[in-house]
Scaffold this active site. Sequence first.
Site, PDB file in Angstrom:
ATOM      1  N   GLY A 257       0.806  -1.210   0.000  1.00  0.00           N
ATOM      2  CA  GLY A 257       0.000   0.000   0.000  1.00  0.00           C
ATOM      3  C   GLY A 257       0.838   1.258   0.000  1.00  0.00           C
ATOM      4  CG  ASP A 258       3.333   1.987   3.214  1.00  0.00           C
ATOM      5  OD1 ASP A 258       2.536   2.843   3.619  1.00  0.00           O
ATOM      6  OD2 ASP A 258       3.647   0.987   3.871  1.00  0.00           O
ATOM      7  NE  ARG A 259       6.820   2.124  -5.002  1.00  0.00           N
ATOM      8  CZ  ARG A 259       7.866   2.890  -5.184  1.00  0.00           C
ATOM      9  NH1 ARG A 259       9.086   2.437  -4.959  1.00  0.00           N
ATOM     10  NH2 ARG A 259       7.728   4.129  -5.581  1.00  0.00           N
TER      11      ARG A 259
END
Length: 472
Positions: A257-259
């Site tokens: 999700g961060d990527r």
Amino acid sequence: MRGGGIVVVGDALLDVDVVGTATRLSPDGPVPVLDVSSRTTRAGGAGLVAAMLALDGTAVRLVTALSDDAGADDLRRALGAVPVVAGDLRAGTPTKTRVRAEGGHAIARVDDHCGAAPAPLVTDEMVDAVLSADAVVVADYGRGLTGVQRLREALRQVAERGTPVVWDPHPKGSPPVVGCTVVTPNQGEASALHGSVVGDVASAGAVAGDLRDRWQVGAVAVTLGARGAVLATAGSAGVPAHVPAPSVDSADPCGAGDRLASALAVALHGGSSLDEALATAVRSAAWFLGAGGVAVLDLEALRSGTGAGSEPAPPAPVALPGVDALAVARRVRAEGGTVVATGGCFDLLHAGHARTLAGARALGDCLIVCLNSDESVTRLKGPERPIMSQGDRVDLLLALECVDAVVVFDEDTPHAVLDRVRPDLWVKGGDYSADTLPEASLVAGWGGRTVTVPFHPGRSTTRLASALERVG
């Protein structure tokens, strides 16, 4: 004042990975005994988003709240040269320790200071940093920072002026501010935030549309792991768009999700439309996990400041962030394999290209394609080129089984991107001579070799374009 690059706003966590072998049970009870082989500390939450952007070479600042305990010292060390603008957390550093057996099997997770806490203090410097942003990623991990009203007001102002704002929400966090460009809950978060089960693409689309209306934001993209993402926008007339994901093998979804959020912000900052940016971000998250996920992040480069500059860089359209190609290369090298790279414009992909790419891939264990950006192609080929946009060219290349990753470069030559990827083999079609290629001496500098593969005469983009023009 603008020119602040990409600003990441949110809760910074400390992630600790403890890895070892578990071959016996404790005599004190039926629990595995872990013989620790490694212990890794890295930034988590909003800190991980900022770290990813820094390692991409993106100008980034982290706006967060930090404690004054030992965990905060570890977190600052983990962030390395990433510029941090922080207020007082007013609580201990939230720390998540993941215990794994070698091979990736999870044994346990231990959380410290992850319970309820008072609202962090927001400083004038934090507000100024947000207001100066050229793009914003909000990484809400439910710790209260995004609920502080003066920070929310600054984020609302940024969104109101049309600056891209990507909001990654949390079920225990605060709702996105009105006017955000896009909100990116995953399947579980969307279910919790909406109050209904998101089980498939159709239900994800309905929930995305409802949440978009509820929050009064530009769009909601519900991510579905291996099934990609579903995007609901104001102009979709109730018909959401599905963005498929490449098929990759991954045992650990940590960081996906961060990527996705970081890649989405980079693409929007570079001028991509929302649907193009989401497609880029979905590919980026998939390839990030397929390359090994957070385990392949170059933490030493981050700590030493390499790729983590504080000076804003001019935005460039990026079809697939280079970190994914670097991650593929690192994974293959770690496994003792051979990294192969090739490059070119690949405008109107034809049989000659396909044969050259397949021949290059057969020489090693991965193939990374260094692709000229649209601006680079125009400078090299003239104002009528490229025929296809770089986003379409990336999609076509990644659709080939022989291509493992694509990295777009904006210069006239691939020298800079080659110096980052550092392939073992640099491959070109046989219409070149290996000893006269300008990249040959560069590649030789790190012990690599330049080779050619058979050339197939009669296939060229120019010839194909001329034939298409004749038939209308």
